[in-house]
Design an enzyme around this catalytic site. Structure first.
Site, mmCIF file in Angstrom:
data_model
loop_
_atom_site.group_PDB
_atom_site.id
_atom_site.type_symbol
_atom_site.label_atom_id
_atom_site.label_comp_id
_atom_site.label_asym_id
_atom_site.label_seq_id
_atom_site.Cartn_x
_atom_site.Cartn_y
_atom_site.Cartn_z
ATOM 1 N N VAL A 9 -2.624 -0.258 2.691
ATOM 2 C CA VAL A 9 -1.490 -0.095 1.718
ATOM 3 C C VAL A 9 -0.256 -0.307 2.680
ATOM 4 C CG1 VAL A 9 -2.624 1.112 -0.137
ATOM 5 C CG2 VAL A 9 -1.765 2.510 2.001
ATOM 6 N N SER A 10 0.890 -0.724 2.269
ATOM 7 C CA SER A 10 2.197 -0.801 2.813
ATOM 8 C C SER A 10 2.722 0.531 2.930
ATOM 9 C CB SER A 10 2.923 -1.958 2.350
ATOM 10 O OG SER A 10 3.610 -1.424 1.126
#
Length: 228
Positions: A9-10
């Site tokens: 995930v960013s």
């Protein structure tokens, strides 16, 4: 068949609540259903999808495992979890194929893909190309939107920490709480704190970045450079 899972995930997705656990659970369930010997699930948290897989901390470890022949399958939930573009995906798939390693994507256009099959190879090529086309179209629309806002005299670009945008959509005005955080960072620097030390102190005091995330030493360096 030995397999390794990969989840990502960013930073922004972390803020928005995108779940790494959900990705890991899906990967483990798939491996069990397919009878894969899942060695581990590697997780890159707060890492942009714009980076090539091998340039990410856990992505680099995954690449090493593939190159050393430790696994025969890589499992991800979606295309954009593992790769930054269609070409990045296809280049990896081709290199892995030469080492006898297949890629399993749990949700690509609503279907599960296994690149060890002819149909899987064909489908991933088509879908990866379509995904890249969509990203390019989105980028083009964003660029057009920026041009329109610029023509209207609106501010373009990120609003720096310490400021907010006035109602006219053009003028930057100082944000009191963020200005206090900048003053604190400068004071800590004068006391001999390193960028990492300043980041740690800001995080300890629960002072977040503009996007609501914790500070890193690189963000502190940029903050101090702007404030100088």
């Amino acid at each position: 068949m030995k397999a390794v899972g990969y989840a990502r995930v960013s930073s922004q997705e972390q803020i928005e609540g995108t779940s790494l656990k959900a990705q890991e659970d899906q990967i483990r369930a798939y491996a069990m259903m397919k009878g894969l010997d899942l060695i581990t699930v590697m997780i890159d948290a707060g890492i942009s999808g714009g980076k090539p897989l091998a340039s990410r901390p856990e992505g680099s470890r995954l690449a090493d495992m593939v190159n050393q022949g430790e696994v025969q399958a890589v499992v991800i939930t979606k295309l954009d979890r593992g790769f930054r573009s269609a070409s990045d995906c296809l280049n990896n798939v081709e290199a892995w194929e030469q080492r006898g390693v297949s890629l399993h994507i749990l949700n690509l256009g609503g279907s599960t893909i296994d690149t060890s099959t002819p149909s899987g190879k064909f489908f991933i090529t088509v879908m990866a190309g379509a995904a890249e086309l969509e990203r390019n179209l989105i980028r083009e629309r964003c660029n057009e939107g920026r041009k329109i806002r610029k023509a209207q005299g609106c501010r373009i670009g990120e609003i720096p920490f310490g400021f907010s945008l006035a109602e006219d959509g053009k003028t930057l005005v100082k944000c009191g709480e963020e200005q206090e955080a900048i003053a604190l960072a400068l004071d800590l620097k004068s006391q001999g704190y390193s960028a990492s030390g300043i980041a740690g102190e800001l995080n300890r005091r629960e002072i977040t970045t503009k996007k609501g995330s914790q500070w890193t030493h690189k963000q502190v360096i940029r903050l101090l450079q702007r404030a100088a």
